[in-house]
Enzyme design. Structure first.
Site, PDB file in Angstrom:
ATOM      1  N   GLN A 185     -33.796 -13.592  -8.924  1.00  0.00           N
ATOM      2  CA  GLN A 185     -33.257 -12.823  -7.806  1.00  0.00           C
ATOM      3  C   GLN A 185     -31.732 -12.745  -7.831  1.00  0.00           C
ATOM      4  OE1 GLN A 185     -36.930 -14.380  -5.091  1.00  0.00           O
ATOM      5  NE2 GLN A 185     -35.226 -13.552  -3.941  1.00  0.00           N
TER       6      GLN A 185
ATOM      7  N   VAL B 118     -26.537  -4.692   3.627  1.00  0.00           N
ATOM      8  CA  VAL B 118     -27.699  -3.803   3.764  1.00  0.00           C
ATOM      9  C   VAL B 118     -27.332  -2.591   4.623  1.00  0.00           C
ATOM     10  CG1 VAL B 118     -30.046  -3.599   4.682  1.00  0.00           C
ATOM     11  CG2 VAL B 118     -29.366  -5.673   3.461  1.00  0.00           C
TER      12      VAL B 118
ATOM     13  N   GLN C 155     -32.569  -4.580  -4.896  1.00  0.00           N
ATOM     14  CA  GLN C 155     -33.014  -5.240  -3.667  1.00  0.00           C
ATOM     15  C   GLN C 155     -32.312  -4.709  -2.426  1.00  0.00           C
ATOM     16  OE1 GLN C 155     -29.910  -7.691  -2.008  1.00  0.00           O
ATOM     17  NE2 GLN C 155     -32.036  -8.093  -1.471  1.00  0.00           N
TER      18      GLN C 155
ATOM     19  N   LYS D 137     -43.300 -16.323   1.753  1.00  0.00           N
ATOM     20  CA  LYS D 137     -43.327 -14.933   2.238  1.00  0.00           C
ATOM     21  C   LYS D 137     -44.153 -14.029   1.322  1.00  0.00           C
ATOM     22  CE  LYS D 137     -38.792 -14.972   4.519  1.00  0.00           C
ATOM     23  NZ  LYS D 137     -37.361 -14.626   4.329  1.00  0.00           N
TER      24      LYS D 137
ATOM     25  N   CYS E 190     -37.380  -8.473   0.464  1.00  0.00           N
ATOM     26  CA  CYS E 190     -37.113  -7.599  -0.681  1.00  0.00           C
ATOM     27  C   CYS E 190     -38.027  -7.889  -1.872  1.00  0.00           C
ATOM     28  CB  CYS E 190     -35.658  -7.723  -1.099  1.00  0.00           C
ATOM     29  SG  CYS E 190     -35.069  -9.406  -1.168  1.00  0.00           S
TER      30      CYS E 190
ATOM     31  N   HIS F 208     -33.390  -7.520  -8.196  1.00  0.00           N
ATOM     32  CA  HIS F 208     -34.324  -8.634  -8.339  1.00  0.00           C
ATOM     33  C   HIS F 208     -35.290  -8.302  -9.476  1.00  0.00           C
ATOM     34  CE1 HIS F 208     -32.741 -10.449  -4.849  1.00  0.00           C
ATOM     35  NE2 HIS F 208     -33.790 -10.469  -4.054  1.00  0.00           N
TER      36      HIS F 208
ATOM     37  N   THR G 160     -20.653  -5.821  17.149  1.00  0.00           N
ATOM     38  CA  THR G 160     -20.640  -7.110  17.846  1.00  0.00           C
ATOM     39  C   THR G 160     -19.213  -7.644  17.928  1.00  0.00           C
ATOM     40  OG1 THR G 160     -21.087  -8.191  15.737  1.00  0.00           O
ATOM     41  CG2 THR G 160     -22.988  -7.779  17.162  1.00  0.00           C
ATOM     42  N   SER G 161     -18.287  -7.026  17.190  1.00  0.00           N
ATOM     43  CA  SER G 161     -16.930  -7.592  17.132  1.00  0.00           C
ATOM     44  C   SER G 161     -15.809  -6.576  17.303  1.00  0.00           C
ATOM     45  CB  SER G 161     -16.745  -8.305  15.789  1.00  0.00           C
ATOM     46  OG  SER G 161     -16.991  -7.377  14.755  1.00  0.00           O
TER      47      SER G 161
ATOM     48  N   SER H 164     -26.921 -10.643  -4.534  1.00  0.00           N
ATOM     49  CA  SER H 164     -26.856  -9.871  -3.287  1.00  0.00           C
ATOM     50  C   SER H 164     -27.903 -10.309  -2.265  1.00  0.00           C
ATOM     51  CB  SER H 164     -27.021  -8.377  -3.573  1.00  0.00           C
ATOM     52  OG  SER H 164     -28.273  -8.147  -4.196  1.00  0.00           O
TER      53      SER H 164
ATOM     54  N   ARG I 286     -32.803 -17.916  -8.017  1.00  0.00           N
ATOM     55  CA  ARG I 286     -31.601 -17.056  -7.938  1.00  0.00           C
ATOM     56  C   ARG I 286     -30.893 -17.087  -9.300  1.00  0.00           C
ATOM     57  NH1 ARG I 286     -31.078 -14.233  -3.973  1.00  0.00           N
ATOM     58  NH2 ARG I 286     -30.863 -15.836  -2.372  1.00  0.00           N
TER      59      ARG I 286
ATOM     60  N   GLY J 202     -22.351  -4.444   7.217  1.00  0.00           N
ATOM     61  CA  GLY J 202     -22.766  -5.484   6.269  1.00  0.00           C
ATOM     62  C   GLY J 202     -23.327  -4.869   5.002  1.00  0.00           C
TER      63      GLY J 202
HETATM   64  N1  HSE Z   1     -34.590 -13.293   0.623  1.00  0.00           N
HETATM   65  C1  HSE Z   1     -34.035 -12.434  -0.348  1.00  0.00           C
HETATM   66  C2  HSE Z   1     -33.148 -13.191  -1.292  1.00  0.00           C
HETATM   67  C3  HSE Z   1     -33.231 -11.357   0.312  1.00  0.00           C
HETATM   68  O1  HSE Z   1     -32.650 -14.256  -0.917  1.00  0.00           O
HETATM   69  O2  HSE Z   1     -32.935 -12.739  -2.392  1.00  0.00           O
HETATM   70  C4  HSE Z   1     -33.939 -10.143   0.757  1.00  0.00           C
HETATM   71  O3  HSE Z   1     -35.081 -10.248   1.523  1.00  0.00           O
END
Ligand code: HSE
Length: 371
Positions: A165, A14, A354, A246, A138, A278, A38-39, A168, A271, A12
């Site tokens: 943000q 990250v 990020q 958070k 992040c 970010h 997992t796949s 990604s 976003r 993925g």
């Molecule tokens: N929650 C963050 C975002 C991603 O949506 O940008 C990284 O923690």
């Protein structure tokens, strides 16, 4: 003997950045890595074989295999964590669980890892026998790295933030969708129309295209290109998004602040259409009036990644944009000034990748702590 690390979720967004860093820093020499899937159980991954000499991918749900590991490093996401972590602990597994997903962050048994900020806490917890380590959100990690000097010197009374943000942060689907939106616009726009019409006619045309029902927005729900999204993560039904919540919760946990010393942090998370950096704008109330040069000095001396950007237009445009930071571990902090509302109030603007400091790097460094 080298510790055995089982890596789950390495394909993925990250996970790939983490793998890239592990290869670049040659961390694979310090551990024995086993790759799980997992796949694609049983697949032979030729790329991995170049570095790790592991022939086949193992089953990420096979508890018997997982139980053999010293460390599990997962970037697979919360669903995987919830499905496997508790079962594994229940059957007596005492290894280290290092996780990029958010679910275990809130648990008392876990430590949120960001070693330039809470190295002592990490070491203390290892000595106490804590075995669960989780990367921070992040936005939180990037804020702490940027303002670490002010936090550690206990100079902050409260912070209000506005974030910008990157796509990604929503996952690879967001990035791909942003690109699809660009392609959709490009295909729908007509060069002759742009050359012959007034700017307002062109603007109207672009807006109409963006509002078409078939405009790509399966992930983002509304267009991200030429637009923004003023809500990130779940609705907590109290007017605050989970991303905003958070910021205060995780910051205070990372800094191990008790109720009495808790720092209030709140604001709005948004976003925007940048790719993987970010940006955050801070309004900070300091506990006392400190001169600007001292503030800059305190911020700059906290860690080797943070860098003060002089508060002028040229330096800001050159060094304080997502594009100037992307793909690096730099944490530039600029736009630092006293605000006209009072001598304890300052502004600051910071940027960070990020996927690096915001996600992969704290996990990679934790692995190295575990040697
Ligand atoms: N929650 C963050 C975002 C991603 O949506 O940008 C990284 O923690």
């Amino acid at each position: 003997m080298k510790k055995i690390v089982g890596f789950v979720g390495w394909r993925g967004l990250v996970g790939s950045v983490l793998l890239e860093r592990i290869i670049k820093k040659k961390d694979f020499k310090n551990f024995k890595f086993v790759f799980f899937s997992t796949s694609q159980v049983g697949f032979n991954n030729l790329y991995l074989n170049n570095f790790f000499k592991n022939k086949f991918l193992k089953d990420a749900y096979n508890l018997e295999e997982l139980k053999e590991l010293d460390i599990i490093l997962t970037c697979q996401g919360s669903a995987y964590t919830n499905q496997v972590y508790y079962k594994l602990r229940k059957c007596g597994w005492k290894g280290y669980w290092v996780d990029a997903a958010s679910d275990l962050r809130m648990k008392d048994e876990s430590i949120i890892i960001l070693d330039p900020i809470n190295r002592e806490e990490i070491i203390k917890s290892l000595n106490k026998g804590i075995k669960t380590f989780v990367g921070g959100n992040c936005t939180v990690s990037l804020m702490l790295l940027a303002l670490g000097g002010l936090f550690k010197n206990k100079l902050i009374e409260w912070i209000s933030f506005s974030t910008y943000q990157a796509a990604s942060g929503g996952g690879s689907g967001y990035i791909l969708e942003l690109l699809k939106q660009i392609i959709f616009l490009n295909k729908s726009l007509n060069k002759d129309f742009i050359a012959s019409k007034s700017i307002l006619e062109i603007e109207k045309n672009v807006t109409e295209i963006s509002k078409k029902s078939n405009f790509p927005k399966k992930n983002s729900l509304v267009p991200l290109i030429l637009n923004l999204i003023p809500w990130i993560d779940e609705d907590r039904n109290n007017g605050q998004s989970k991303e905003e919540w958070k910021m205060e919760f995780e910051t205070n946990k990372i800094l191990s602040l008790n109720k009495k010393d808790k720092i209030s942090i709140d604001g709005t998370c948004v976003r925007v259409g940048s790719l993987r950096c970010h940006s955050q704008s801070f309004l900070i109330k300091l506990k006392k009036n400190i001169n600007l040069l001292d503030i800059e000095q305190i911020i700059a001396s906290d860690n080797k990644w943070v860098k003060i950007i002089p508060n002028n237009k040229k330096s800001s445009l050159e060094n304080l944009t997502p594009l100037s930071v992307t793909g690096t571990l730099q944490i530039p902090v600029g736009r630092i000034r006293k605000l006209s509302i009072g001598n304890k109030y300052i502004s600051a603007f910071s940027i960070g990748d990020q996927l690096l400091w915001g996600a992969a790097e704290p996990l990679r460094r934790m692995l190295n702590f575990l040697i």
